[in-house]
Design an enzyme around this catalytic site. Sequence first.
Site, PDB file in Angstrom:
ATOM      1  N   TYR A 119    -104.859 -68.123   7.687  1.00 28.83           N
ATOM      2  CA  TYR A 119    -104.562 -66.745   7.284  1.00 28.83           C
ATOM      3  C   TYR A 119    -105.389 -65.749   8.092  1.00 28.83           C
ATOM      4  O   TYR A 119    -104.859 -64.764   8.622  1.00 28.83           O
ATOM      5  CB  TYR A 119    -104.850 -66.597   5.796  1.00 28.83           C
ATOM      6  N   THR A 179    -106.846 -66.194  10.962  1.00 30.35           N
ATOM      7  CA  THR A 179    -106.408 -66.230  12.362  1.00 30.35           C
ATOM      8  C   THR A 179    -105.207 -65.320  12.563  1.00 30.35           C
ATOM      9  O   THR A 179    -105.138 -64.545  13.528  1.00 30.35           O
ATOM     10  CB  THR A 179    -106.056 -67.673  12.771  1.00 30.35           C
ATOM     11  N   ALA A 180    -104.246 -65.406  11.646  1.00 30.81           N
ATOM     12  CA  ALA A 180    -103.059 -64.556  11.731  1.00 30.81           C
ATOM     13  C   ALA A 180    -103.426 -63.084  11.591  1.00 30.81           C
ATOM     14  O   ALA A 180    -102.913 -62.231  12.332  1.00 30.81           O
ATOM     15  CB  ALA A 180    -102.049 -64.956  10.663  1.00 30.81           C
ATOM     16  N   LYS A 181    -104.318 -62.777  10.664  1.00 28.62           N
ATOM     17  CA  LYS A 181    -104.669 -61.377  10.429  1.00 28.62           C
ATOM     18  C   LYS A 181    -105.405 -60.779  11.621  1.00 28.62           C
ATOM     19  O   LYS A 181    -105.250 -59.587  11.919  1.00 28.62           O
ATOM     20  CB  LYS A 181    -105.503 -61.249   9.155  1.00 28.62           C
ATOM     21  N   ASP A 223     -85.659 -64.882   3.872  1.00 31.59           N
ATOM     22  CA  ASP A 223     -86.872 -65.644   4.154  1.00 31.59           C
ATOM     23  C   ASP A 223     -87.365 -65.199   5.520  1.00 31.59           C
ATOM     24  O   ASP A 223     -86.766 -65.525   6.551  1.00 31.59           O
ATOM     25  CB  ASP A 223     -86.551 -67.137   4.145  1.00 31.59           C
ATOM     26  N   GLY A 278     -91.756 -57.620   2.302  1.00 25.33           N
ATOM     27  CA  GLY A 278     -92.545 -58.069   1.159  1.00 25.33           C
ATOM     28  C   GLY A 278     -92.684 -56.976   0.117  1.00 25.33           C
ATOM     29  O   GLY A 278     -93.738 -56.827  -0.501  1.00 25.33           O
ATOM     30  N   GLY A 279     -91.599 -56.219  -0.106  1.00 26.45           N
ATOM     31  CA  GLY A 279     -91.685 -55.033  -0.953  1.00 26.45           C
ATOM     32  C   GLY A 279     -91.397 -55.256  -2.421  1.00 26.45           C
ATOM     33  O   GLY A 279     -91.370 -54.305  -3.190  1.00 26.45           O
ATOM     34  N   GLY A 280     -91.201 -56.501  -2.840  1.00 26.51           N
ATOM     35  CA  GLY A 280     -90.785 -56.739  -4.211  1.00 26.51           C
ATOM     36  C   GLY A 280     -91.877 -56.719  -5.249  1.00 26.51           C
ATOM     37  O   GLY A 280     -91.600 -56.553  -6.443  1.00 26.51           O
ATOM     38  N   SER A 281     -93.120 -56.881  -4.833  1.00 26.48           N
ATOM     39  CA  SER A 281     -94.221 -56.925  -5.796  1.00 26.48           C
ATOM     40  C   SER A 281     -95.520 -56.556  -5.105  1.00 26.48           C
ATOM     41  O   SER A 281     -95.582 -56.416  -3.879  1.00 26.48           O
ATOM     42  CB  SER A 281     -94.338 -58.332  -6.416  1.00 26.48           C
TER      43      SER A 281
END
Length: 256
Positions: A163, A165-167, A71, A20-23
């Site tokens: 979200y 829950t995932a974190k 993806d 996720g390094g694009g922004s």
Amino acid sequence: MAYPSAAYPDLKGRGILVTGGGSGIGASLVEGFARQGARVAFIDIAEAPSLALVESLTGKTDHAPLFVRADLSDVSATQAAVLKVAEALGTLSVVVNNAGWDDRREIEDITEDYWDKSQAINLKQMFFTAQAAIPFIRAAGGGSIVNFSSISYLLNMGSLPSYTTAKAGIVGLTKSLAGKLGPGNIRVNAVLPGMIVTERQKRLWLTDDGIAAMIDRQCLKRSLDSTDLVGPCLFLASDSSSAITAQTLIVDGGAL
């Protein structure tokens, strides 16, 4: 935004992967590692901002960052992307699992497909990125995995149930990986950001009142931006934290 001035000589020339390094936070992390002289690659699905980031850093750091489009919710695509990164960099010793999707949806509006998509982007991909990278980190003699969680699951935020829950799960994953990989000199830690004011956040979720309310809650009376995560991440990636693993580092200006 000001990048940290601290130098970590051991990061120079090391192979670093940022997801996720694009922004946003990810782009600041890519630039932060590149400024240290590291060989940085990043995986992102958004092509335009990612290419713009590469162009903006080319010629300004020792090594231009490498962008690999994938993806991350697709496991086979993730595995192929990590392999491409490792082959291109020639070495891989640090993985920063930053990618995520902080979409908001009320409980009654959550479908099974939405839940699965959220978990795939926010949690599942972190494991499979790490799994694909571990053989290369071992071959490098050890290294560091930094997983980005969030303080949101500690704040009882009702509009992000999947979200959060995932974190929370990321913290469990971090400690499990740390226990397994420690004997091989691979450290695994988690960073929990607070409210980080990015352009995307301002466009989609944050209001002036919301930002002001969080600043009022924080001990540090200023808004936090993406560069505030660079220093902690560099520290956890570097040999300066060589005895630190299975830990969570909260970066929230003292909101908790």
